[in-house]
Design a protein around this motif. Structure first.
Motif, PDB file in Angstrom:
ATOM      1  N   ARG A 132       0.866  -1.279  -0.084  1.00 46.55           N
ATOM      2  CA  ARG A 132      -0.210   0.066  -0.007  1.00 46.55           C
ATOM      3  C   ARG A 132       0.864   1.282   0.011  1.00 46.55           C
ATOM      4  NH1 ARG A 132      -5.306  -0.131   3.991  1.00 46.55           N
ATOM      5  NH2 ARG A 132      -6.157  -2.008   3.176  1.00 46.55           N
ATOM      6  N   PRO A 133       0.371   2.411  -0.595  1.00 45.42           N
ATOM      7  CA  PRO A 133       1.206   3.428  -0.459  1.00 45.42           C
ATOM      8  C   PRO A 133       1.358   4.153   0.947  1.00 45.42           C
ATOM      9  CG  PRO A 133      -0.535   3.611  -2.421  1.00 45.42           C
ATOM     10  CD  PRO A 133      -0.845   2.475  -1.577  1.00 45.42           C
ATOM     11  N   SER A 221      -7.526   3.001   0.796  1.00 46.94           N
ATOM     12  CA  SER A 221      -6.172   3.412   0.538  1.00 46.94           C
ATOM     13  C   SER A 221      -6.218   3.429  -1.044  1.00 46.94           C
ATOM     14  CB  SER A 221      -4.984   2.832   0.861  1.00 46.94           C
ATOM     15  OG  SER A 221      -4.733   1.574   0.122  1.00 46.94           O
ATOM     16  N   GLY A 222      -4.995   4.221  -1.367  1.00 43.88           N
ATOM     17  CA  GLY A 222      -4.861   4.463  -3.044  1.00 43.88           C
ATOM     18  C   GLY A 222      -4.169   3.159  -3.528  1.00 43.88           C
ATOM     19  N   VAL A 227      -7.320   0.791  -7.463  1.00 42.68           N
ATOM     20  CA  VAL A 227      -7.061   0.685  -8.781  1.00 42.68           C
ATOM     21  C   VAL A 227      -7.727  -0.396  -9.581  1.00 42.68           C
ATOM     22  CG1 VAL A 227      -4.953   0.237 -10.269  1.00 42.68           C
ATOM     23  CG2 VAL A 227      -4.502   1.555  -8.223  1.00 42.68           C
ATOM     24  N   ASP A 249      -6.048  10.038  -1.473  1.00 44.52           N
ATOM     25  CA  ASP A 249      -5.262   9.449  -2.181  1.00 44.52           C
ATOM     26  C   ASP A 249      -6.015   8.096  -2.929  1.00 44.52           C
ATOM     27  OD1 ASP A 249      -2.939  10.678  -1.642  1.00 44.52           O
ATOM     28  OD2 ASP A 249      -2.783   9.481   0.314  1.00 44.52           O
ATOM     29  N   THR A 250      -6.880   7.673  -2.048  1.00 47.82           N
ATOM     30  CA  THR A 250      -8.040   6.710  -2.518  1.00 47.82           C
ATOM     31  C   THR A 250      -8.625   7.064  -3.662  1.00 47.82           C
ATOM     32  OG1 THR A 250      -8.164   5.608  -0.323  1.00 47.82           O
ATOM     33  CG2 THR A 250      -9.766   5.014  -1.858  1.00 47.82           C
ATOM     34  N   ALA A 253      -6.389   7.784  -6.773  1.00 39.60           N
ATOM     35  CA  ALA A 253      -5.809   6.524  -7.492  1.00 39.60           C
ATOM     36  C   ALA A 253      -7.147   5.875  -8.454  1.00 39.60           C
ATOM     37  CB  ALA A 253      -5.396   5.438  -6.398  1.00 39.60           C
ATOM     38  N   TYR A 254      -8.195   5.932  -7.822  1.00 37.59           N
ATOM     39  CA  TYR A 254      -9.297   5.364  -8.673  1.00 37.59           C
ATOM     40  C   TYR A 254      -9.558   6.265  -9.817  1.00 37.59           C
ATOM     41  CZ  TYR A 254     -14.532   4.854  -9.612  1.00 37.59           C
ATOM     42  OH  TYR A 254     -15.650   4.418 -10.424  1.00 37.59           O
ATOM     43  N   ALA A 257      -7.100   5.508 -12.575  1.00 34.64           N
ATOM     44  CA  ALA A 257      -7.059   4.383 -13.183  1.00 34.64           C
ATOM     45  C   ALA A 257      -8.376   3.945 -14.012  1.00 34.64           C
ATOM     46  CB  ALA A 257      -6.825   3.188 -11.972  1.00 34.64           C
TER      47      ALA A 257
END
Length: 409
Positions: A132-133, A221-222, A227, A249-250, A253-254, A257
């Motif tokens: 995880r980041p 999370s991201g 993703v 961040d979550t 990232a979504y 992606a």
């Protein structure tokens, strides 16, 4: 007059109040859902928690089915089914069965499967899980939204690890999940009637093929969950109420992606812990036990304890510094206050995260106060009354059948 705000939904843990029982908590959860339906909330989801003295929501599919049979409009679902305890096939069959009886009202939310290795064998992991980041280490104020630092410990806390390991044995969580994306794609293929295993053998499941449920992924999370949701074009639930440090961040990232898939465009619901009372002072009194409850989850004893009464709570200023540090991220980001204050903060959360919908969860010792909080929020948000209009447009035979189910309950 149109409502410019995003839809509101509810995540219900079926909390067990101190002095109450799990049976009462489940009965109250179903009763509350009937009220949420009338108040105009978009959906109600049930979490999956096992062996926690203060949480009775252990079987989201069963609760969702019971609620769907007693309501006529609100969507029902899971937030989330855990792939550590339930296979993707079984989860899809459970929610496909509900959707057969209540088409277009069912959400299957999936959460990534975690395993907890014994001490000295590395960090908690999931099958094929990338790292995880890292969570932010300092607080941030982002366009009016307070984003706290991550709490000082995680699943590396020895007492918490031992509890989770012991629980895995009791739960019987011994399945070895495949990669998360593989398991999500299995659900999609089963619904499309195109699933084949690694050897090329075709399989079909009658309650899943063509099932009228929406598939959601949940992420804190991201990392992988966000993703995968983006890559497959699925809707995402971003977990602000449990992991406020990582929500931005979550979502980022979504969105980065996202490729058109099940959905043509991204769709994000963001969760939030909310407590509304008529006055700010009353809300603060009702909110006092929250720190004790979160602490019971994070310090690795028995998990979430029965929710305490305000009279039994330890004042925030009387707590040791180490306790405050452990729960400050959740206490500081809980949205507590009178209706105007809560609406303003929820507006900020929706704006900064770009949420298409908000998913609120509310914890109090008195179920009547929880119910009142949802009533006040619905009225202040502007959704009260919309449900009656939507219900008038519903298919009459279904409405009559559901009314009969409510009466029977």
């Amino acid at each position: 007059m149109s409502n410019p705000r995003v839809p509101l939904s509810v995540l219900d843990l079926a909390l067990v109040a101190e002095g109450s029982t799990g049976v009462q908590a489940i009965q109250r959860a179903v009763s509350l859902a009937i009220d949420l339906d009338a108040l105009g909330y978009q959906r109600v989801w049930y979490a999956e928690h096992h062996l926690a003295p203060g949480v009775a929501s252990a079987a989201p599919a069963v609760l969702a089915a019971a609620v769907a049979a007693r309501t006529s409009r609100i969507r029902v679902g899971s937030g989330a089914v855990l792939l550590s305890t339930t296979s993707p096939l079984v989860a899809a069959e459970q929610f496909g069965t509900i959707a057969a009886l209540h088409p277009g009202r069912v959400d299957l939310g999936l959460g990534r499967a975690f395993t907890v290795p014994p001490s000295g064998q590395g960090a908690p992991a999931a099958s094929a899980q990338p790292p995880r980041p890292p969570a932010p280490a300092v607080p941030r104020l982002v366009d009016g939204l307070y984003v706290p630092p991550a709490p000082p410990n995680g699943l590396n806390d020895p007492a918490l690890r031992e509890r989770l390991l012991a629980q895995q044995e009791v739960i019987g969580a011994h399945r070895k999940p495949a990669g998360f994306r593989d398991e999500v794609e299995q659900v999609l293929a089963l619904r499309q009637g195109t699933y084949r295993d690694g050897a090329g053998n075709a399989y079909g499941s009658p309650p899943v093929e063509g099932a009228a449920f929406d598939l959601w992924l949940l992420a804190s999370s991201g990392g992988e969950s966000a993703v995968v949701a983006g890559e497959l074009g699925l809707p995402l639930a971003a977990n602000f109420h449990v992991s406020p440090a990582t929500v931005l961040d979550t979502v980022a990232a979504y969105r980065a992606a996202f490729r058109p898939g099940v959905l043509a465009e991204p769709y994000v619901v963001v969760s939030a812990d909310v407590l509304v009372a008529q006055t700010l002072e009353r809300a603060r009194v009702l909110a006092e036990p929250f720190a004790d409850w979160v602490l019971s989850i994070r310090r690795g004893e028995r998990g979430a304890m029965a929710y305490p009464s305000p009279s039994a709570a330890i004042a925030w200023t009387d707590r040791p510094d180490a306790e405050r540090a452990l729960v400050a991220d959740r206490v500081d980001t809980r949205i507590v206050g009178d209706p105007a204050t809560v609406v303003e903060r929820l507006d900020t959360l929706a704006r900064v995260t770009g949420a298409d919908e908000l998913l609120v969860t509310t914890a109090t010792h008195d179920p009547a106060e929880t119910r009142r909080s949802f009533e006040l929020l619905a009225e202040a948000w502007g959704i009260t009354g919309r449900a009656d209009v939507e219900r008038d447009d519903a298919d009459q035979p279904d409405a009559e059948r559901d009314d009969a189910a409510v009466s029977a309950a």
